[in-house]
Design an enzyme around this catalytic site. Structure first.
Site, PDB file in Angstrom:
ATOM      1  CD  GLU A  18     -21.463 -13.897  -4.162  1.00  0.00           C
ATOM      2  OE1 GLU A  18     -20.877 -13.946  -2.938  1.00  0.00           O
ATOM      3  OE2 GLU A  18     -20.927 -13.887  -5.235  1.00  0.00           O
ATOM      4  NE  ARG A  75     -19.158 -10.195 -16.395  1.00  0.00           N
ATOM      5  CZ  ARG A  75     -18.672  -9.469 -15.353  1.00  0.00           C
ATOM      6  NH1 ARG A  75     -17.645  -9.454 -14.770  1.00  0.00           N
ATOM      7  NH2 ARG A  75     -19.573  -8.813 -14.616  1.00  0.00           N
ATOM      8  CE  LYS A 106     -25.065  -9.852  -7.832  1.00  0.00           C
ATOM      9  NZ  LYS A 106     -25.283 -11.245  -7.154  1.00  0.00           N
TER      10      LYS A 106
END
Length: 562
Positions: free
Chosen positions: A44, A269, A279
C-alpha cells in the site's frame, strides 16, 4: 500483538511449506499444471517499506525466481486517504536496491476500478450483493456474536433497487458512510468475515491517480482477490492475518466472472525485538520529529537501513535464513546484525579512524621525518591489496587506549608498557601530560630507531595493538553511533505506549574524529571497517568532501548465538 509469539531459534535449513504447495499445484494433474508460477507483491503506497515487508517481498519475488515464474508489483491504492506518489517511487527504489525487478508487470489497484465496479454490478444482478443503509455504528451493532446471527434490514432489497442505489452511490448522491454494498453470503457464519461483508464504501476522498472520478472505493477483501484474478496470479502469498479471510477471497473469485482462480497461501509475519513495524507508528515517529525522516538510520525502513549501511545481500540472507512458517515468532535483532556483520566482514575495506582523539608524541622520533607503511585493505580478501598510510612523530590515538593507572589485564598504553602501532612501530609509553583541570591531553612514548617496523624488541612480549592516524595528514570527520531506537525488547506490546519505550541513547554524534587521509574523498554507499571499532558507511545525505559524515552500521562484537 494479538497472537502469542515466541522467540525463534534460527535454522539455516528451514523447510518452506509454500514451495511444497506450489510443486503440488504445478505437477501433472495439479491445479496449475502446465502454467507459469505467477505471484505478486502488493504494498500500500501510504508509507515506506520496512524490514517486515522485506520478508514478504523476498517470498513473493524469490518464489517466482525459484520456479522461473513472474512476480507483479502492484500498488494497492484502494484507500486514498494517505496514499502518495512519493511512496510509490520509494517502494520501487527499495525493491530494485534489493535486486528484484518486475519488468513490465507493474500495476495499480486503481487500474481495475472499472472492472471491479462492473463485477459488483454482476453480483447484484445475480442476487449475491445488495445495498445496505446501516451506518458504520449500526453495522457494528448488528454484526451479532457467536451463536447470534448478524442482521441487515436491507438484505432482501429488490435487485433493481440495489442496482439503482449502487449507481447513485457511484454518482456521488450520498454522503460518506451513508451506504455500503454488501455481499449476500451468510449472516450466521461462524467466520465473521463471511457475515455479508462490505464490498464498497462511500468516500469523497481525492485519489492520487484517479482524482475525483470515484467517490466509492472497493474494500480490500473484495479488491484484492479480483486484482489477483485479473492479473492472472496463480499463488497469492500473504501474511497469516488473512487466513480467516481466505473463504471470502475464494468466494469473490468463485462468484464473479473472472477466468483466473488464484490460490491464497498464508505465512507468519516477521516480528523483530526492539522494533516496531506498524506503518502508523513509524509515521508518527516521523511526523512528531522523533526521527529525522523515513530514512533515519534508526528506522527499520529499507531506506533507513540502506542509509545506515545495510547491504541488499545481508537483508536477503536474513529473510532467507529465518525461514517461512505458519507459527508467529520473534526474531532477535542481533541476528539481523549478525547477517550484516557477516557480509560486511568479507567486503569492507579496513580503515583506521580515531573517534575520541588524543595526541601520542613519540619523543625520540625526528620531527622532520615521516614514513609510509603499506597496510592490508582486507585480511579476509588478500586480492584487495594494500594502501599507503603515513606515519610521523605525532599521532592521534583513541583516548581509551591510555590509562595512567591501568586496571587488571589492560594491555594498551600505560607508563612503561609496550604496544604495537598497527602496521608500524612498537613503542613504549613514557608518560603523559594533563591540562590545568587535570584532563589528559597528551601521551608520550619512545620507539627503537634501530628496530625495523613490525619487529619485536628482544625479550619483550607485546600484548597490545592499537590503531592510530598521522596528525599531519588526518582528515576530520563526524561519526554517528547508532543503537536500537527502543530500549524495550517488545515496544509494540498492546499494554505499552511505544513512545515510552524509546531509547534516549539511540544516537551519539561525535565531532572532530580523525580518519586516514586516503578516505577524504569517500562517498556513499562506501562501507568500511574502522579497526577495533565497528562497521561504518558514508552518510548518503549529509556527507561530502570537506564534511565527511560516517554512520555506524553495526559494532564489531557479534552477540548473536547460533
Amino acid at each position: 500483538m494479538a497472537e502469542e509469539i515466541k522467540t525463534t531459534e534460527i535454522s539455516e535449513s528451514s523447510t518452506n511449506f509454500i514451495h511444497a504447495f506450489i510443486e503440488e499445484d504445478i505437477a501433472p494433474g495439479g491445479r496449475f499444471a502446465g502454467m507459469t508460477v505467477h505471484t505478486r507483491f502488493p504494498p500500500e503506497p501510504n508509507g515506506y517499506l520496512h524490514i517486515g515487508h522485506c520478508k514478504a517481498l523476498c517470498i513473493d519475488f524469490g518464489t517466482a525466481e525459484k520456479y522461473g515464474g513472474v512476480c507483479n508489483l502492484r500498488m494497492d491504492d484502494t484507500n486514498p486517504a494517505k496514499e502518495d506518489e512519493e511512496y510509490v517511487t520509494a517502494i520501487q527504489e527499495d525493491i530494485r536496491w534489493l535486486g528484484f525487478d518486475w519488468g513490465d508487470n507493474f500495476f495499480y489497484g486503481s487500474d481495475f476500478f472499472d472492472q471491479q465496479f462492473d463485477l459488483a454490478v454482476g453480483l447484484i444482478e445475480r442476487g449475491l450483493a445488495y445495498v445496505c443503509e446501516l451506518t458504520p455504528e449500526e453495522f457494528k451493532k448488528n454484526r451479532g456474536s457467536i451463536g447470534i446471527p448478524a442482521v441487515s434490514p436491507y438484505r432482501d432489497r429488490p435487485v433493481a433497487e440495489s442496482l439503482d442505489l449502487f449507481q447513485r452511490m457511484k454518482s456521488g448522491e450520498f454522503p460518506a458512510g451513508a451506504m455500503t454494498l454488501r455481499a449476500k453470503i451468510d449472516l450466521a457464519s461462524g467466520n465473521f468475515n463471511m457475515r455479508d461483508p462490505a464490498l464498497y464504501r462511500i468516500s469523497h476522498t481525492h485519489h492520487h491517480r484517479t482524482g475525483d472520478t470515484w467517490c466509492i472505493y472497493p474494500m480490500y477483501d473484495y479488491a484484492h482477490p479480483l486484482q489477483d484474478a485479473l492479473e492472472g496470479i496463480t499463488h497469492s502469498l500473504c501474511s497469516l492475518e488473512f487466513e480467516d479471510h481466505r473463504p471470502l477471497y475464494d468466494w469473490v473469485v468463485d462468484n464473479t466472472m473472472v477466468a483466473s482462480k488464484p490460490r491464497q497461501i498464508e505465512f507468519a509475519r516477521l516480528y523483530i525485538n526492539y522494533t516496531v513495524l506498524s506503518k502508523r507508528k513509524l509515521r508518527l515517529l516521523v511526523e512528531e520529529g522523533i526521527v529525522s525522516g523515513w530514512d533515519d538510520p534508526r528506522m527499520p525502513t529499507l531506506t533507513g537501513m540502506r542509509r545506515r549501511g545495510y547491504t541488499p545481500r545481508s537483508i536477503r540472507n536474513f529473510a532467507e535464513r529465518i525461514g517461512v512458517s505458519k507459527a508467529a515468532s520473534v526474531v532477535e535483532f542481533s541476528f539481523l546484525e549478525h547477517c550484516l556483520r557477516e557480509d560486511l566482514g568479507a567486503i569492507s575495506q579496513r580503515a583506521m579512524a580515531v573517534l575520541r582523539p588524543m595526541e601520542l608524541v613519540i619523543t625520540n622520533y625526528p620531527a622532520d621525518q615521516s614514513e609510509t607503511f603499506q597496510i592490508e585493505n582486507n585480511p579476509e580478501d588478500p586480492e584487495s591489496g594494500t594502501r599507503p598510510v603515513t606515519f610521523s612523530k605525532t599521532l592521534w590515538i583513541e583516548a581509551e587506549d591510555f590509562m595512567e593507572e591501568p586496571v587488571k589485564k589492560y594491555n594498551r598504553l600505560f607508563p612503561g608498557n609496550y604496544v604495537r602501532l598497527k602496521g608500524a612501530h612498537i613503542v613504549r609509553c613514557t608518560g603523559c601530560e594533563k591540562d590545568a583541570d587535570g584532563n589528559m591531553i597528551r601521551v608520550f612514548a619512545e620507539y627503537d630507531p634501530d628496530l625495523p617496523a613490525g619487529s619485536t624488541p628482544e625479550g619483550i612480549k607485546v600484548r597490545g595493538t592499537i590503531h592510530w592516524v598521522d596528525i599531519n595528514t588526518a582528515v576530520d570527520a563526524t561519526v554517528r553511533l547508532y543503537d536500537n531506537l527502543f530500549s524495550d525488547p517488545d515496544p509494540d506490546a498492546a499494554d505499552k505506549d511505544f513512545l515510552s519505550c524509546l531509547n534516549p541513547n539511540s544516537l551519539e554524534v561525535l565531532s572532530n574524529c580523525k580518519v586516514e587521509a586516503g578516505f577524504a574523498e569517500a562517498q556513499a554507499p562506501a562501507n568500511f571497517q574502522f579497526l577495533r571499532t565497528g562497521y561504518f558507511c558514508v552518510d548518503s545525505v549529509e556527507s561530502r568532501p570537506g564534511n565527511l559524515v560516517f554512520n555506524r552500521s553495526v559494532a564489531l562484537k557479534d552477540s548473536f548465538k547460533k
